[in-house]
Scaffold this motif. Structure first.
Motif, mmCIF file in Angstrom:
data_model
loop_
_atom_site.group_PDB
_atom_site.id
_atom_site.type_symbol
_atom_site.label_atom_id
_atom_site.label_comp_id
_atom_site.label_asym_id
_atom_site.label_seq_id
_atom_site.Cartn_x
_atom_site.Cartn_y
_atom_site.Cartn_z
ATOM 1 N N SER B 34 0.843 -1.185 0.000
ATOM 2 C CA SER B 34 0.000 0.000 0.000
ATOM 3 C C SER B 34 0.880 1.238 0.000
ATOM 4 O O SER B 34 1.960 1.257 0.586
ATOM 5 C CB SER B 34 -0.906 -0.005 1.233
ATOM 6 N N SER B 35 0.447 2.243 -0.683
ATOM 7 C CA SER B 35 1.191 3.488 -0.648
ATOM 8 C C SER B 35 0.202 4.630 -0.793
ATOM 9 O O SER B 35 -0.893 4.458 -1.294
ATOM 10 C CB SER B 35 2.237 3.533 -1.759
ATOM 11 N N VAL B 36 0.628 5.767 -0.363
ATOM 12 C CA VAL B 36 -0.268 6.917 -0.355
ATOM 13 C C VAL B 36 -0.492 7.409 -1.779
ATOM 14 O O VAL B 36 -1.566 7.824 -2.157
ATOM 15 C CB VAL B 36 0.312 8.056 0.516
ATOM 16 N N THR B 37 0.616 7.322 -2.573
ATOM 17 C CA THR B 37 0.518 7.798 -3.946
ATOM 18 C C THR B 37 -0.314 6.837 -4.784
ATOM 19 O O THR B 37 -0.613 5.733 -4.360
ATOM 20 C CB THR B 37 1.921 7.926 -4.581
ATOM 21 N N LYS B 38 -0.637 7.273 -5.983
ATOM 22 C CA LYS B 38 -1.446 6.469 -6.903
ATOM 23 C C LYS B 38 -0.747 5.151 -7.212
ATOM 24 O O LYS B 38 0.454 5.118 -7.451
ATOM 25 C CB LYS B 38 -1.629 7.272 -8.198
ATOM 26 N N LYS B 39 -1.522 4.070 -7.174
ATOM 27 C CA LYS B 39 -0.946 2.771 -7.521
ATOM 28 C C LYS B 39 -1.183 2.538 -9.001
ATOM 29 O O LYS B 39 -2.315 2.423 -9.452
ATOM 30 C CB LYS B 39 -1.617 1.665 -6.702
ATOM 31 N N TYR B 40 -0.098 2.517 -9.757
ATOM 32 C CA TYR B 40 -0.215 2.341 -11.202
ATOM 33 C C TYR B 40 -0.553 0.899 -11.542
ATOM 34 O O TYR B 40 -0.092 -0.030 -10.876
ATOM 35 C CB TYR B 40 1.087 2.763 -11.894
ATOM 36 N N LYS B 41 -1.359 0.748 -12.585
ATOM 37 C CA LYS B 41 -1.723 -0.601 -13.043
ATOM 38 C C LYS B 41 -1.161 -0.832 -14.448
ATOM 39 O O LYS B 41 -1.406 -0.041 -15.356
ATOM 40 C CB LYS B 41 -3.255 -0.756 -13.080
ATOM 41 N N VAL B 42 -0.374 -1.883 -14.588
ATOM 42 C CA VAL B 42 0.218 -2.194 -15.884
ATOM 43 C C VAL B 42 -0.208 -3.603 -16.299
ATOM 44 O O VAL B 42 -0.115 -4.545 -15.502
ATOM 45 C CB VAL B 42 1.763 -2.115 -15.836
ATOM 46 N N GLY B 43 -0.729 -3.735 -17.499
ATOM 47 C CA GLY B 43 -1.146 -5.043 -18.015
ATOM 48 C C GLY B 43 -0.257 -5.467 -19.173
ATOM 49 O O GLY B 43 0.043 -4.676 -20.063
ATOM 50 N N LEU B 44 0.191 -6.722 -19.120
ATOM 51 C CA LEU B 44 1.057 -7.236 -20.188
ATOM 52 C C LEU B 44 0.304 -8.328 -20.950
ATOM 53 O O LEU B 44 -0.240 -9.252 -20.344
ATOM 54 C CB LEU B 44 2.331 -7.824 -19.558
ATOM 55 N N VAL B 45 0.256 -8.206 -22.259
ATOM 56 C CA VAL B 45 -0.393 -9.225 -23.090
ATOM 57 C C VAL B 45 0.684 -9.919 -23.923
ATOM 58 O O VAL B 45 1.372 -9.269 -24.713
ATOM 59 C CB VAL B 45 -1.452 -8.601 -24.024
ATOM 60 N N THR B 46 0.854 -11.226 -23.723
ATOM 61 C CA THR B 46 1.876 -11.932 -24.505
ATOM 62 C C THR B 46 1.300 -12.316 -25.864
ATOM 63 O O THR B 46 0.086 -12.315 -26.056
ATOM 64 C CB THR B 46 2.340 -13.238 -23.826
ATOM 65 N N ASP B 47 2.161 -12.653 -26.794
ATOM 66 C CA ASP B 47 1.663 -13.221 -28.047
ATOM 67 C C ASP B 47 1.533 -14.731 -27.832
ATOM 68 O O ASP B 47 1.621 -15.217 -26.704
ATOM 69 C CB ASP B 47 2.544 -12.831 -29.240
ATOM 70 N N THR B 48 1.315 -15.484 -28.896
ATOM 71 C CA THR B 48 0.998 -16.896 -28.708
ATOM 72 C C THR B 48 2.184 -17.707 -28.191
ATOM 73 O O THR B 48 2.026 -18.863 -27.821
ATOM 74 C CB THR B 48 0.502 -17.525 -30.020
#
Lengths: 316, 350
Positions: B34-48
């Motif tokens: 947890s942190s006070v600042t914004k929690k960034y969300k990163v999504g990774l999509v692999t290829d096949t």
């Protein structure tokens, strides 16, 4: 024109036939599995998944026990277990056999990928040391015969196993009482049941046999031809085997001819660094060959009459 | 048991079988720091290729994990099982309020183009490609960052090794013939091969370079067959540029007693005769892209990773290379970095 001559020239090299036979035998194992299952009246499109399971089990067992024979056995059994699921779902519960087969293919893909990722922790592939792979057998004396020696007598042990199974399956299906019964159950289960044949037992046996054979094919792929398991490494081989079975009119030798056509096509394709035509065109060769042979020589092929129909006693 | 009941059981059994399969496609969720600042969300999509491809999907994941540790972001991954999954997978993250959606691979260009057009407020990054229309034309979207690599720089380094070995007669069969096993004839693959052939020919003008393509990435067998055919033709150094399939080429090389060269990651574990691997530091690119978003410095357009900024390179293999090879490698590497030499992006003829 030059490329056509190059391809024709390949047919006079023993290397092409040696590779074609090896790749053909790889497809033959699951194709024989499909043949026996469908001859008993159970549609089986799950060879792909059973083969993949076999490939995975072979590598894992080999890594633990360092014994290729044991690994091959385990691979066959794992394929058989997958087939057992298909048997229970489609014979006991009379579910749609296509859907069950498809589910097994997806399940096998998910399960093996998940497990190998867990095992290797994404840190690389599971390599089996060369010493523990299925050996190439060079038959003394016979392998010295020019041309034929290299093609027929310098092959991986699984090639001989596949050819022996081919002959054995053909004799069993068409020359023995058991074979007659299996075919009867696939053509007209009601009549067979009336004659006192246990439809369920035979179908269970045939479906499980298809899993054992596909599992063997998987072991050949992962610890015979290669020495590694990679996710989805069968890459459609089970489906090609399915096509070969249909092409071969549900007969072992017919399926073998079809497998050899695919094998020859792949063996020719392997030379694409020296044959200067489009690699994509060359890649379509096995399929073009198949269409030509189907249209010109094979003619109409018919599945066993009760193929895909669940058997319910007393329902006509 | 009645027929209806039977059907119900059969469906239930099928569903149960599907559960682990679906679970295997599931995602890795971020930790609960947890942190006070914004929690960034990163999504990774692999290829096949999937996460365990020992190649760029795996490396992108490594970069993502490092960013997760360093920046405390929420890092999610989804593996694409087929080409048809690209658009749905990207859309899932785009609609899920992710700050950055990373697509791995040239094959996802069109999918990124269409999804990024639909979600202009979401940041996208794509490894090895751009956001394009269906014809492969770059749409120059301001919310898409292209992470491109000069694979030819890495290809050139291993090409120098192969070329000098052949020139010195220090290759296993002293044949003067080397080869490359490509996966599919697409730019990232051909860049490697272009640099390889260019550098090898520069070192040894008489060298012959055989080039073939497996047209497969998953099954190692076609690459093994292709490599064997090249070795039959005399090739004694085989460079694989075919992901998982190429493992078959490296194994074939070891079995036949010739040298192999790995690609993308350090592949010396794949076979005993691997002499080097051409590296593409996808983990660096992924990490940098995430860092830019976290620091609010995201910029659309092309970012190129080359030898100069250590975005590509090479890793030593299992066999110690002669001193003159190493000296030449250092020299050429310096000249590429300084811009004196520029390996070509297209495979030179003949």
């Amino acid at each position: 024109m030059n490329a056509v001559l190059q391809i024709l020239g390949l047919f006079f090299t023993a290397g092409l036939w040696q590779l074609a036979l090896e790749l053909g035998a790889l497809l033959l194992l699951p194709a024989l599995g499909g043949t026996i299952s469908e001859r008993s009246g159970v549609v089986n499109i799950a060879m792909e998944g059973m083969m993949l399971t076999g490939a995975f089990t072979a590598v894992v067992t080999d890594l633990v026990w360092h014994n290729a024979l044991l690994a091959t056995l385990a691979a066959a059994i794992s394929g058989g277990l997958m087939a057992l699921i298909h048997a229970v779902v489609s014979i006991r519960f009379r579910a749609d056999q296509i859907i069950s087969g498809f589910a097994i293919n997806i399940f096998a893909f998910g399960l093996t990928t998940f497990l190998i990722d867990k095992m290797t922790n994404f840190q690389g592939a599971a390599h089996v040391p060369q010493a523990y792979t299925l050996p190439v057998i060079t038959v003394p004396v016979l392998s010295n015969i020019p041309f034929l020696g290299q093609v027929l007598f310098q092959q991986n042990i699984m090639v001989y196993v596949a050819l022996a199974l081919l002959v054995g399956m053909n004799i069993m299906l068409f020359r023995t009482r058991l074979g007659l019964r299996i075919r009867a159950v696939g053509e007209h289960p009601q009549a067979a049941d009336t004659a006192g044949i246990n439809v369920y037992t035979l179908r269970y046996g045939a479906v499980i046999a298809s899993g054992l054979l596909s599992g063997l094919g998987g072991a050949f792929l992962s610890i015979g031809i290669n020495n590694v398991f990679l996710p989805n490494m069968t890459d459609g081989a089970g489906y090609i085997a399915l096509a070969a079975m249909i092409f071969g009119k549900w007969k072992p030798f017919g399926a073998f001819v079809a497998c050899m056509i695919f094998g020859i096509g792949e063996a020719i394709y392997a030379n694409n660094s020296t044959i200067h035509i489009s690699q994509y065109l060359l890649n379509t060769l096995p399929y073009i060959l198949t269409i030509v042979v189907l249209a010109a020589f094979v003619g109409k092929s018919a599945a066993p009459a009760a193929d895909g129909l669940p058997y319910e006693p007393g329902v006509e | 048991m009645s027929r209806m009941r039977m059907r119900w059981w059969a469906s239930a059994a099928l569903l149960l079988m599907l559960v682990p399969a679906l679970a295997a496609c599931g995602s890795t969720s971020g930790g609960g720091t947890s942190s006070v600042t914004k929690k960034y969300k990163v999504g990774l999509v692999t290829d096949t290729g999937g996460l365990n491809d020992q190649g760029f999907n795996h490396l992108a994941y490594v970069g993502l994990q490092k960013a997760k540790t360093d920046f405390g972001i929420q890092a999610d991954v989804v593996e694409s099982k087929s080409d048809a999954d690209y658009v749905p997978n990207l859309t899932t993250y785009a609609t899920g309020g992710y700050d950055l959606v990373i697509a791995v691979g040239f094959l996802m260009q069109t999918a990124v183009g269409s999804v990024a057009t639909s979600f202009p407020n979401i940041h996208f990054a794509i490894i090895d490609g751009a956001g394009t229309d269906a014809n492969g034309n770059d749409l120059h979207l301001s919310n898409v960052q292209s992470l491109l690599f000069r694979e030819q720089d890495a290809g050139a380094l291993v090409g120098v090794i192969a070329g000098v070995l052949e020139k010195d007669g220090a290759s296993p069969k002293k044949s003067g013939i080397i080869s490359a096993v490509g996966g599919v004839s697409i730019p990232p693959v051909n860049h490697y091969i272009a640099g390889y052939k260019w550098a090898a020919t520069m070192e040894d003008p008489n060298i012959k370079v055989l080039i073939g393509y497996s047209n497969k990435f998953d099954d190692p067998t076609p690459c093994r067959n292709l490599a064997n055919s090249q070795i039959d033709q005399g090739a004694d150094i085989v460079f694989q540029v075919a992901g998982g399939c190429g493992i078959g080429a490296l194994t074939a090389a070891a079995t036949r007693g010739v040298y192999g060269i790995g690609v993308d990651t350090d592949q010396k574990a794949a076979a005993s005769t691997v002499i080097a691997s051409a590296l593409k530091r996808v983990e660096v690119a992924t990490y940098d892209a995430i860092q830019a978003v976290v620091q609010n410095k995201f910029q659309g357009g092309v970012t190129t990773f080359s030898l100069q900024n250590d975005g590509v390179g090479y890793a030593p293999g299992n066999i110690t290379l002669p001193a003159d090879v190493m000296a030449e490698l250092t020299k050429i590497s310096g000249e590429i970095k300084s811009g004196q030499l520029t390996p070509p992006a297209d495979i030179p003829n003949p």
